[in-house]
Design an enzyme around this catalytic site. Sequence first.
Site, short mmCIF file in Angstrom:
data_model
loop_
_atom_site.label_atom_id
_atom_site.label_comp_id
_atom_site.label_asym_id
_atom_site.label_seq_id
_atom_site.Cartn_x
_atom_site.Cartn_y
_atom_site.Cartn_z
N ASP A 165 0.83 -1.21 0.00
CA ASP A 165 0.00 0.00 0.00
C ASP A 165 0.86 1.26 0.00
O ASP A 165 0.55 2.24 -0.68
CB ASP A 165 -0.91 0.02 1.24
N ALA A 166 1.95 1.22 0.75
CA ALA A 166 2.80 2.42 0.86
C ALA A 166 3.43 2.78 -0.49
O ALA A 166 3.53 3.95 -0.85
CB ALA A 166 3.90 2.19 1.91
N ASP A 186 0.78 4.36 -2.54
CA ASP A 186 0.56 5.75 -2.13
C ASP A 186 1.66 6.66 -2.67
O ASP A 186 1.40 7.80 -3.05
CB ASP A 186 0.52 5.84 -0.59
N SER A 204 -35.93 -6.43 -12.60
CA SER A 204 -35.71 -7.09 -11.31
C SER A 204 -35.88 -8.58 -11.51
O SER A 204 -36.10 -9.05 -12.63
CB SER A 204 -36.67 -6.55 -10.27
N LEU A 205 -35.76 -9.33 -10.45
CA LEU A 205 -35.81 -10.79 -10.54
C LEU A 205 -37.02 -11.31 -9.78
O LEU A 205 -37.42 -10.72 -8.77
CB LEU A 205 -34.55 -11.40 -9.92
N GLU A 239 -24.84 -17.23 -8.87
CA GLU A 239 -24.14 -16.06 -8.33
C GLU A 239 -24.73 -15.67 -6.99
O GLU A 239 -25.95 -15.77 -6.80
CB GLU A 239 -24.32 -14.87 -9.30
N LYS A 278 -26.44 -13.29 -4.46
CA LYS A 278 -27.27 -12.10 -4.64
C LYS A 278 -26.78 -11.08 -3.62
O LYS A 278 -27.06 -11.19 -2.42
CB LYS A 278 -28.74 -12.43 -4.43
N ASP A 280 -26.38 -7.96 -1.38
CA ASP A 280 -27.39 -7.11 -0.76
C ASP A 280 -26.90 -5.66 -0.75
O ASP A 280 -26.43 -5.15 0.24
CB ASP A 280 -27.65 -7.60 0.67
N ARG A 307 -30.70 2.36 -10.09
CA ARG A 307 -31.76 1.68 -10.82
C ARG A 307 -33.04 2.50 -10.86
O ARG A 307 -33.74 2.53 -11.87
CB ARG A 307 -32.02 0.34 -10.15
N GLU A 314 -23.72 -4.32 -8.61
CA GLU A 314 -24.24 -3.98 -7.30
C GLU A 314 -23.18 -3.21 -6.52
O GLU A 314 -22.04 -3.66 -6.41
CB GLU A 314 -24.60 -5.29 -6.56
N TYR A 366 -22.42 -7.77 -12.62
CA TYR A 366 -23.02 -9.09 -12.89
C TYR A 366 -23.75 -9.15 -14.23
O TYR A 366 -24.51 -10.08 -14.48
CB TYR A 366 -23.95 -9.52 -11.75
N LYS A 381 -33.90 -16.96 -2.54
CA LYS A 381 -33.58 -16.15 -1.36
C LYS A 381 -33.22 -17.03 -0.17
O LYS A 381 -33.76 -18.12 0.01
CB LYS A 381 -34.80 -15.30 -0.98
N CYS A 388 -34.90 -14.60 44.07
CA CYS A 388 -34.65 -15.59 43.02
C CYS A 388 -35.95 -16.28 42.60
O CYS A 388 -36.68 -16.78 43.46
CB CYS A 388 -33.65 -16.63 43.53
N CYS A 420 -35.64 -20.12 43.96
CA CYS A 420 -35.56 -20.54 45.36
C CYS A 420 -35.92 -19.43 46.34
O CYS A 420 -35.85 -19.64 47.55
CB CYS A 420 -34.17 -21.07 45.67
N CYS A 455 -28.45 -15.08 42.18
CA CYS A 455 -29.17 -15.62 43.32
C CYS A 455 -28.14 -15.90 44.41
O CYS A 455 -27.09 -16.48 44.15
CB CYS A 455 -29.87 -16.90 42.90
N CYS A 498 -30.37 -23.34 46.03
CA CYS A 498 -31.14 -23.06 44.82
C CYS A 498 -31.10 -24.26 43.87
O CYS A 498 -30.03 -24.76 43.53
CB CYS A 498 -30.55 -21.83 44.12
S1 IVH Z 1 -29.30 -9.86 -12.17
C1 IVH Z 1 -32.43 -9.07 -15.24
N1 IVH Z 1 -27.45 -10.68 -10.47
O1 IVH Z 1 -31.03 -8.10 -7.21
C2 IVH Z 1 -31.53 -9.42 -14.10
N2 IVH Z 1 -29.03 -9.10 -9.72
O2 IVH Z 1 -34.13 -8.35 -7.81
C3 IVH Z 1 -31.19 -8.28 -13.27
N3 IVH Z 1 -28.69 -8.36 -7.41
O3 IVH Z 1 -31.88 -5.17 -8.90
C4 IVH Z 1 -30.44 -8.55 -12.04
N4 IVH Z 1 -26.90 -9.58 -7.02
O4 IVH Z 1 -29.84 -5.14 -7.39
C5 IVH Z 1 -28.52 -9.89 -10.66
N5 IVH Z 1 -25.74 -11.46 -9.10
C6 IVH Z 1 -26.82 -10.68 -9.30
C7 IVH Z 1 -27.29 -9.84 -8.27
C8 IVH Z 1 -28.42 -9.07 -8.53
C9 IVH Z 1 -27.75 -8.68 -6.50
C10 IVH Z 1 -29.82 -7.43 -7.15
C11 IVH Z 1 -29.91 -6.30 -8.14
C12 IVH Z 1 -31.27 -6.41 -8.77
C13 IVH Z 1 -31.99 -7.27 -7.80
C14 IVH Z 1 -33.01 -8.10 -8.55
#
Ligand code: IVH
Length: 675
Positions: free
Chosen positions: A35-36, A39, A84-85, A115, A117, A119, A138, A174, A226, A315, A409, A412, A427, A433
């Site tokens: 790291d140094a 830097d 979304s999924l 993969e 997911k 958070d 998004r 993400e 992703y 999930k 207590c 007892c 106690c 006890c």
């Molecule tokens: S794919 C059409 N891959 O989950 C597919 N999503 O409910 C679009 N997320 O909005 C998403 N890890 O924020 C994908 N490996 C992953 C993910 C991922 C987290 C989140 C992402 C998306 C939400 C889908």
Amino acid sequence: MATSREVARRARELRELIENHNYRYYVLDDPTIADAQFDALMRELQQLESMHPELADADSPTQRVGGQAAREFREVVHAVPMLSLDNAFSEQDIVDFDRRARERLDVERVAYSAEPKIDGLAITLRYERGRLVQAATRGDGSRGEDVTVNVRAIRSVPLQLRGGKPPVLEARGEVFMTRNSFEALNLRQAGRGDKTFANPRNAAAGSLRQLDPAITAERSLDLFVYGVGAIEGWAAPQRHSEILAALRQLGLRTCPEIAVVDGVDGCLEYYDRIGKRRDALAYDIDGVVYKVDRLDWQRDLGFVARAPRWAVAHKFPAQEATTVVNEVQFYVGRTGALTPVAHVAPVFVGGVTVSNITLHNMDEVARKDVHIGDSVIVRRAGDVIPEIVRVIPAQRPANARVVRLPARCPVCSSHVDRTAGEAVARCSGGLVCAAQRLGAIRHFASRRAMDVDGLGERVVEQLIESGRVTTPADLYTLTVTEVAELDRMGPKSAANLVAALEHSKQTTLPRFLYALGIRDVGESTALALAGHFGDLDPLQAATREEIQQVRDVGPVVAAHVREFFDEERNRRVIENLRAAGVGWPVIERATVASAGPLTGQVVVISGTLAKMSREEARAAARAAGATVTDSVSKKTTLLVVGAEAGSKLRKAQDLGIRIADEDEFLRLLAGKGPA
Ligand code: IVH
């Protein structure tokens, strides 16, 4: 002064070096410099750029945090919507998902990109001819917010792609915060009196949506990509897994846990594997995602509403949930500690239904400010015991009740002792006890206490379960016939146990005091108390102040001793023990050690003693006025021998030194001289 050509070349070189090291560090996870050193490169570049303003370049690694704090985020219309999924919660959901995909595609087996997911927050990064030109959240999927200046501050986001420079490439991924960064951030926030975040996801969202990019910069965000959005002039590969590999080649970071798996079994196996590693990962994940790997098959499957048919989120059980505290009860542990336990409305969290949650002690209750009636956030991660994370103050009902430590207590009815400054309340009925019985009796009989041979845990358990023994005094009323009836007890071992109990009655005061299991009274404190008071009655009669006069006894221990003898039930057990014949030689009071029974003696203790440890014997001799040494010499006046005394015994015999066995030593200590 270097020519401007050379300077420009060096600046270019430094920028490349730095980007390269960034790539090695963030994407390959394989840094080649410290790291140094990194830097130092950054500093050199900063210096060059400030001395030569003509070298300025918005994409220089020195320019990650630039620009002004904004008043609001500009809106961005996504060229390709951010979908979304669909969520799946059971194995059956996944089996169905896979079956539907296979039926539509009319194939036997599907390979999936599996993969974690992550958070965090979905983000899209737009690169034009290799340059990061825009980053957007998004939003509602069609329109998001322009967070380019903030995303530039994320070190794992390349400002320039490596290698090819496609006209347009949108990478999607993400943004998240590692748990370590989250904890460090909350500590900093709390230290400054700023608001803390409930979890890494909220912290990441709050940090990304900062109008001042300098704040984003100090909050170490991370990114995994992703997938891709809009692409122009990029020969996209045939498979999703190949897209991820290509993104990596371009310098973008992907999650190292991603794998291609075969069919539904592969998916479920992956789910279990990642589930087990969930708590070991550096970042929060809330499930796994399976994506049909072949892109032509993805196209064939298409979309329903806003979610693809070719992917699904499997999930994990949520680790946090909200519930209500119905009651708080106190449980008494084996050591007498009273533990407040919250009874909550049953709630499904971390894969199990939780209805009892320990609050550990009253300090914890106060710190979390838990009231009966409160709505609380409950967390259960992995196999960790569930905990109350915090209460939701806004939802506290008017009739919420304060949690109070009971005065007596719950098991007892002995009084509860909470020493100032200690978190744990206990106690005080250590000998009576029921909750403490097993521990108390095991301790009473242990080798360094009353030393009752053959009284193992199973035996004590049976004696307690049958109700035959409730206090240590009951041990001395056991008959051979009774003991022989216990499990795994023959007549011979029963006779041995009763004999051992009989034998243990002749003890020493330090051992007896230690055996009582008074809180914080270990062997050396027992010894000091015995040496000071000489017998039990003066100790029982002593005030707290008088007890505090004893060497090494402070106010806390003195309070514990006093509390113990103040509890009438404990005194009754002691009376019963003495009535059963438990006794000890009175020790000459050692308050004036100079005039003790062993004053002037030079004592060596050798071998194993039966009734006390060698350390106890040494301390007792010292308390009686003796000088204690380790080896026998001409100066030695008394050798105390136990079993296997060895060479010291021979040497003392050679030198004609007085030799005493343990019983004689006890008599000497009591000032009685040889019998
Ligand atoms: S794919 C059409 N891959 O989950 C597919 N999503 O409910 C679009 N997320 O909005 C998403 N890890 O924020 C994908 N490996 C992953 C993910 C991922 C987290 C989140 C992402 C998306 C939400 C889908």
